[in-house]
Design a protein around this motif. Structure first.
Motif, mmCIF file in Angstrom:
data_model
loop_
_atom_site.group_PDB
_atom_site.id
_atom_site.type_symbol
_atom_site.label_atom_id
_atom_site.label_comp_id
_atom_site.label_asym_id
_atom_site.label_seq_id
_atom_site.Cartn_x
_atom_site.Cartn_y
_atom_site.Cartn_z
ATOM 1 N N ILE A 3 0.837 -1.191 0.000
ATOM 2 C CA ILE A 3 0.000 0.000 0.000
ATOM 3 C C ILE A 3 0.874 1.243 0.000
ATOM 4 N N ASP A 75 -0.721 -2.469 -4.517
ATOM 5 C CA ASP A 75 -2.094 -2.968 -4.661
ATOM 6 C C ASP A 75 -3.122 -1.885 -4.373
ATOM 7 N N ALA A 76 -2.705 -0.839 -3.655
ATOM 8 C CA ALA A 76 -3.640 0.211 -3.282
ATOM 9 C C ALA A 76 -2.886 1.493 -2.963
ATOM 10 N N LEU A 78 -3.581 4.940 -0.575
ATOM 11 C CA LEU A 78 -4.412 5.455 0.515
ATOM 12 C C LEU A 78 -4.045 6.909 0.766
ATOM 13 N N LYS A 99 -2.109 2.979 -11.243
ATOM 14 C CA LYS A 99 -3.116 2.239 -12.016
ATOM 15 C C LYS A 99 -2.661 1.992 -13.450
ATOM 16 N N ALA A 105 -5.032 -2.191 -9.141
ATOM 17 C CA ALA A 105 -4.857 -1.412 -7.915
ATOM 18 C C ALA A 105 -6.078 -0.535 -7.665
ATOM 19 N N VAL A 106 -6.323 -0.212 -6.399
ATOM 20 C CA VAL A 106 -7.455 0.638 -6.031
ATOM 21 C C VAL A 106 -6.962 1.859 -5.273
ATOM 22 N N TYR A 107 -7.791 2.891 -5.299
ATOM 23 C CA TYR A 107 -7.503 4.119 -4.565
ATOM 24 C C TYR A 107 -8.552 4.306 -3.485
ATOM 25 N N CYS A 108 -8.097 4.394 -2.226
ATOM 26 C CA CYS A 108 -8.969 4.659 -1.084
ATOM 27 C C CYS A 108 -8.732 6.084 -0.615
ATOM 28 N N ASP A 139 -11.867 4.590 -5.671
ATOM 29 C CA ASP A 139 -12.616 3.332 -5.689
ATOM 30 C C ASP A 139 -13.315 3.107 -4.353
ATOM 31 N N LEU A 226 -9.894 -0.416 4.200
ATOM 32 C CA LEU A 226 -9.229 -0.736 2.934
ATOM 33 C C LEU A 226 -8.578 -2.104 2.998
ATOM 34 N N ARG A 230 -10.011 -5.404 0.897
ATOM 35 C CA ARG A 230 -9.195 -6.019 -0.148
ATOM 36 C C ARG A 230 -8.821 -7.460 0.205
#
Length: 283
Positions: A3, A75-76, A78, A99, A105-108, A139, A226, A230
């Motif tokens: 992260i 993977d993310a 934050l 990304k 990958a995700v964005y928190c 996301d 998060l 995940r």
């Protein structure tokens, strides 16, 4: 999980990265911590020392990570409190780069702006940046009830209205929304709800409202949600694990009689979250 966490940092106490990194590491995740400020303590004390990092300096640190050829392994991403829209732009550039390298990958985004009783406590322009730019790019978002109302442009007093406001936010981009500190007409006195909504449905847990309001709990909550979302793939499970841990941290903090959240003392509840609250399905 790996992260990239872009947040503030303090030497004493726990807010921003100083609140998010340890819980994530205690859960077994690697965290690349990029600081946007480095203060002696959080600003709730009314006095602090230390630098507010320039946006170009924050960007340079992220570019250095990219130079190592590892940014695509994240993977993310934050993010939390953003003291300047220019720093927000750096965060979104980092999200886009991650990304690009890793489409999974995700964005928190924890859209820190204000709270009930305090109103907005960020610099002018930040709320609009969060609403119009950061949140649509995310996301996962984790507003409190006050922030949700601002993002949706409404005032909510019933659970149905809260869910409708979440739907407005989700229509702009983020698929997973966690709303903290939810007070509505049906919640029992001395309690509050935490609500999680995703494509799979909506859930809530009701927790007692403890007589303290320390800084940093929102930062911990966003990081834990998060991670659990995940890891488990289940909003209901992530809600259960997150609220169980955060409540245990608050209980430890209350017992210690301190204004700083007791993350180290409560680390057992971070590593092995208690299932204190069962989620109820709302839809």
């Amino acid at each position: 999980m790996q992260i990239l966490s872009i947040q503030s940092s303090v030497a004493y106490g726990h807010v921003g990265n100083s609140a998010a990194v340890f819980p994530l590491q205690r859960l077994g995740h690697e965290v690349w911590s990029v600081n946007t400020v480095h203060f002696s303590n959080h600003t709730g004390y009314g006095a602090w020392r230390g630098p507010l990092l320039a946006p170009d300096d924050v960007r340079d640190v992220i570019a250095g990570i990219d130079d190592r050829g590892v940014l695509g392994q994240a993977d993310a991403v934050l993010s939390g409190y953003q003291g300047d829209p220019a720093v927000g732009a750096v965060v979104l550039d980092a999200v886009a780069r991650v990304k690009e390298l890793n489409p999974a990958a995700v964005y928190c985004c924890d859209p820190v702006m204000g709270d009930v009783g305090r109103g907005m406590f960020v610099r002018p322009g930040i709320p609009e940046f969060m609403r119009d730019t950061a949140v649509p790019a995310a996301d996962v978002v984790t507003p409190n009830h006050f922030e949700l109302d601002f993002l949706a442009g409404t005032t909510t007093t019933t659970l149905e209205e809260v869910l409708a406001a979440v739907d407005v936010v989700r229509e702009r981009g983020p698929r997973d929304v966690l709303v903290t500190s939810v007070l509505h007409d049906a919640v029992p006195e001395g309690h509050l709800d935490v609500v999680a909504v995703s494509d799979a449905g909506a859930w809530a847990v009701t927790t007692p409202l403890l007589p303290l309001a320390p800084n940093g709990c929102g930062d911990v909550t966003a990081a834990l949600y998060l991670a659990h979302l995940r890891t488990t793939g289940s909003p209901a499970e992530a809600l259960t694990l997150t609220t169980g841990t955060v409540f245990a941290v608050l209980e430890e903090t209350l017992a210690a009689g301190t204004r700083e959240i007791q993350l180290v003392a409560a680390q057992g509840a971070i590593a092995s979250p208690p299932r204190t609250f069962a989620p109820r399905r709302l839809r």
